[in-house]
Design an enzyme around this catalytic site. Structure first.
Site, PDB file in Angstrom:
ATOM      1  N   ARG A   1      -3.154   8.822  -5.640  1.00 48.70           N
ATOM      2  CA  ARG A   1      -3.841   7.864  -6.503  1.00 48.70           C
ATOM      3  C   ARG A   1      -4.063   8.532  -7.851  1.00 48.70           C
ATOM      4  O   ARG A   1      -4.566   9.653  -7.903  1.00 48.70           O
ATOM      5  CB  ARG A   1      -5.187   7.521  -5.863  1.00 48.70           C
ATOM      6  CG  ARG A   1      -6.127   6.691  -6.741  1.00 48.70           C
ATOM      7  CD  ARG A   1      -6.193   5.308  -6.238  1.00 48.70           C
ATOM      8  NE  ARG A   1      -7.154   4.444  -6.871  1.00 48.70           N
ATOM      9  CZ  ARG A   1      -8.178   3.885  -6.234  1.00 48.70           C
ATOM     10  NH1 ARG A   1      -8.411   4.191  -4.967  1.00 48.70           N
ATOM     11  NH2 ARG A   1      -8.953   3.018  -6.841  1.00 48.70           N
TER      12      ARG A   1
ATOM     13  N   LYS B   1       0.863  -1.182   0.000  1.00 47.87           N
ATOM     14  CA  LYS B   1       0.000   0.000   0.000  1.00 47.87           C
ATOM     15  C   LYS B   1       0.897   1.228   0.000  1.00 47.87           C
ATOM     16  O   LYS B   1       1.587   1.511   0.973  1.00 47.87           O
ATOM     17  CB  LYS B   1      -0.921   0.007   1.215  1.00 47.87           C
ATOM     18  CG  LYS B   1      -1.945   1.127   1.164  1.00 47.87           C
ATOM     19  CD  LYS B   1      -2.959   0.974   2.286  1.00 47.87           C
ATOM     20  CE  LYS B   1      -4.181   1.856   2.079  1.00 47.87           C
ATOM     21  NZ  LYS B   1      -3.883   3.267   1.997  1.00 47.87           N
TER      22      LYS B   1
HETATM   23  P1  AMP Z   1      -7.400   4.580   2.208  1.00 44.77           P
HETATM   24  O1  AMP Z   1      -7.239   5.944   1.588  1.00 44.77           O
HETATM   25  O2  AMP Z   1      -6.625   4.384   3.468  1.00 44.77           O
HETATM   26  O3  AMP Z   1      -8.829   4.137   2.285  1.00 44.77           O
HETATM   27  O4  AMP Z   1      -6.732   3.562   1.198  1.00 44.77           O
HETATM   28  C1  AMP Z   1      -7.092   3.505  -0.133  1.00 44.77           C
HETATM   29  C2  AMP Z   1      -6.049   4.183  -0.968  1.00 44.77           C
HETATM   30  O5  AMP Z   1      -4.818   3.497  -0.899  1.00 44.77           O
HETATM   31  C3  AMP Z   1      -6.371   4.161  -2.431  1.00 44.77           C
HETATM   32  O6  AMP Z   1      -7.231   5.213  -2.776  1.00 44.77           O
HETATM   33  C4  AMP Z   1      -5.019   4.327  -3.079  1.00 44.77           C
HETATM   34  O7  AMP Z   1      -4.742   5.710  -3.238  1.00 44.77           O
HETATM   35  C5  AMP Z   1      -4.052   3.800  -2.051  1.00 44.77           C
HETATM   36  N1  AMP Z   1      -3.311   2.613  -2.476  1.00 44.77           N
HETATM   37  C6  AMP Z   1      -1.993   2.454  -2.300  1.00 44.77           C
HETATM   38  N2  AMP Z   1      -1.570   1.282  -2.752  1.00 44.77           N
HETATM   39  C7  AMP Z   1      -2.644   0.643  -3.255  1.00 44.77           C
HETATM   40  C8  AMP Z   1      -2.844  -0.625  -3.875  1.00 44.77           C
HETATM   41  N3  AMP Z   1      -1.844  -1.487  -4.074  1.00 44.77           N
HETATM   42  N4  AMP Z   1      -4.101  -0.935  -4.247  1.00 44.77           N
HETATM   43  C9  AMP Z   1      -5.124  -0.077  -4.037  1.00 44.77           C
HETATM   44  N5  AMP Z   1      -4.991   1.129  -3.470  1.00 44.77           N
HETATM   45  C10 AMP Z   1      -3.768   1.493  -3.070  1.00 44.77           C
END
Ligand code: AMP
Length: 575
Positions: A249, A244
């Site tokens: 994004r 992650k």
């Molecule tokens: P969160 O913002 O904590 O809900 O996490 C989701 C966000 O993690 C997504 O919108 C992406 O910007 C980010 N992200 C980073 N790495 C990944 C990955 N391998 N797959 C999907 N999302 C990711």
């Protein structure tokens, strides 16, 4: 539809506080609209000229609006301002001062003129905008003027969100059960105007056949969260586990040489990422594609990723090129949504991923996100810990047979993150025990990063806790090289305990102060190692100041203190 008629609907919408009533009013409006104008009617009701991803703004301030009202009505700006002070709403001011008969102008025409105002730019554009708006006021009635005035300064505020429009569109078709189909189309293009137009032009058949449009952002899939890797495997079984990344994004749309990038909230951000745009143009083995990933600033010297605070500096309008040199970006692609006429959103993860890997040619910017497939929670946890230590945010586990759920948050994607975040409450003094030469631009200084250790009183040794690659200026790196080479050794110093192989070992003599986001468990460092070989590490370390000539090596913080800080941060839950 006459614009006057549209403003009648606006008045009704403004008057109601009940959601159901709002749906009904809107449904009636949509039923009355022709296919040619439905999109414009929807945009206008939402206070915009086009969906946000088109990046069109009308750019009028209250001041300009006051001048346009003044010009159109032959009232002094002083008087317009006075009325404004009393009324507190420039819409009401326009309503009071514009006295035309109005009613003759169509919604299309008003839309067109507003669009003209928005697209007027360059030298003398302020005067031109005022002129255009004042002309528009000349041909309308009080009520029309009220809504135009509010619209141009972004104060229409009828409170019509996207879900409301979808609901009302279904209702206008006489069947609320149609909403999921409309929603699917909306998730694929993020443009309610386009969805409504398709509906009116081609009926529900057209909506069912609705496909991805390259250049129109697909509403992004989001993650659910679970607290442990065991629960993840219980929930979705064997899964793809990805790193992650904590950056921006991006959804990249490429059609031959044309590349557009959209952010998580579907704004066009192409200008922020020149090197990614360039790489997408040149290193993809497809003509047309849509794919997603995360853009992060990256340290060429150490190969490490920078924290979000560094990446976010890209969020600006000017000076991007210089910044791109200082902090180049890497793009970790994690989803393929479309390629050469084929919609991949409906394909299972594993097929999307296979194709994604296949289309990325070798290049320095875009690479597939780290991924492995497992049904073993322990493997996920180990990878998670390692990821955290490397400056990543955690992991995302993805269901192998799931489609890409546009616009949805569900358990097809599950994130595992730390429950706390932020900066360590305290700085840490580390003793330098070695250095790495560095790659890329930094290599010319001879030093890219230092290997830092904390002091273990029990064994009187130095145990490594961090690689420190940022916080020094170019000059300081040059100086460091000179100073450290004077105490360089041919092998690791006997008092140094390290599993990391440093490029150059040095005598433990100098101390630097570093700050970090947090302390994590890590197999890469020896400080506080347990029986399984897991020690402690600093996450996102950066040096503060230069060498601490006032401190002896033994004055560095101790292993014990690092463990205490780790225990303490567990209690501070920030997010
Ligand atoms: P969160 O913002 O904590 O809900 O996490 C989701 C966000 O993690 C997504 O919108 C992406 O910007 C980010 N992200 C980073 N790495 C990944 C990955 N391998 N797959 C999907 N999302 C990711």
């Amino acid at each position: 539809m006459k614009f006057l008629r549209l403003t009648e609907y606006f008045e009704q919408l403004e008057a109601t506080t009940k959601r159901l009533e709002m749906f009904n009013i809107l449904a009636e409006l949509f039923r009355e609209a022709s296919p040619k104008e439905i999109d414009k009617i929807i945009y206008l009701s939402q206070g915009q000229l086009l969906p946000p991803f088109k990046g069109i703004e009308i750019g009028m301030s209250e001041k300009l609006l006051i001048r346009a009202i003044s010009d159109a009505t032959g009232t002094t700006t002083k008087r317009v301002e006075d009325i404004f002070k009393q009324a507190g709403d420039l819409g009401k001011v326009a309503e009071e001062l514009v006295k035309g008969k109005g009613g003759g102008v169509s919604t299309d025409k008003v839309y067109e003129e507003l669009m003209d105002i928005a697209q007027t730019s360059g030298a003398g554009s302020v005067e031109k905008k005022i002129g255009l708006l004042s002309n528009l006021f000349n041909g309308v009635s009080s009520r029309e003027a009220k809504y135009i005035a509010r619209f141009v300064i972004g104060r229409l505020r009828l409170g019509i969100g996207d879900p409301t429009v979808l609901e009302a569109l279904a209702l206008a078709q006489g069947d609320r059960a149609l909403r999921p189909e409309l929603e699917r189309a909306y998730n694929l293009c993020s443009d309610l105007g386009l969805v409504a137009k398709t509906l009116l032009d081609k009926g529900m058949e057209g909506i069912k056949k609705f496909r991805i449009h390259v250049g129109y952002p697909i509403r992004m899939a989001l993650c659910e969260r679970l607290p442990s890797s065991e629960e993840i495997i219980t929930k979705i079984g064997k899964a793809a586990v990805e790193a992650k990344y904590d950056g921006f994004r991006c959804q990249i749309h490429k059609e031959k040489a044309k590349v557009e990038i959209f952010s998580r909230n579907l704004e066009r951000t192409t200008h922020m990422f020149p090197e990614i745009t360039e790489a997408a143009r040149n290193y993809l083995a497809v003509k047309t594609t849509i794919f997603e990933g995360e853009a992060l600033a990256y340290n060429e010297a150490t190969g490490e990723l920078f924290p979000f605070q560094v990446t976010i500096q890209r969020k600006r309008k000017h000076g991007i090129e210089e910044l791109a040199k200082e902090y180049p970006l890497k793009f970790f692609a994690f989803e393929l949504l479309y390629a050469d006429g084929k919609d991949y959103t409906e394909k299972p993860y594993i097929e999307r991923r296979g194709k994604l890997e296949a289309i990325i040619k070798k290049n320095p910017v875009i690479e597939p996100a780290e991924m492995f497939v497992t049904d073993n929670p322990k493997k996920i946890y180990e990878y998670f810990e390692e990821a955290i230590e490397r400056g990543l945010e955690g992991v995302v586990a993805k269901r192998l047979d799931a489609p890409y759920a546009a616009g949805a948050r569900n358990f097809n994607w599950i994130k595992l993150k730390r429950s706390y975040r932020g900066e360590l409450a305290d700085t840490i003094d580390v003793c330098i025990v070695g250095y790495f030469r560095g790659k890329g631009a930094r290599a010319r200084f001879g030093v890219g990063a230092l290997l830092g250790a904390v002091y273990d009183e029990e064994t009187d040794t130095f145990k490594t806790v961090s690689k420190v690659g940022s916080g020094f200026t170019e000059d300081e790196f040059v100086q460091l090289k000179k100073i450290l080479d004077e105490i360089a050794l041919t092998h690791k110093h006997p008092r140094v305990d390290s599993v990391m192989e440093s490029d150059v070992w040095i005598e433990p003599r100098y101390v630097v102060t570093v700050t970090a986001d947090e302390i994590t468990r890590s197999p890469s460092h020896t400080a506080g190692r347990d029986r399984e070989g897991i020690g402690y590490a600093l996450r996102f370390p950066r040096a503060i100041g230069f060498l601490r000539t006032d401190k002896k090596p033994e004055d560095a913080n101790s292993v014990k203190e690092v463990i205490e800080m780790f225990e303490q941060q567990k209690k501070v839950k920030v997010s």
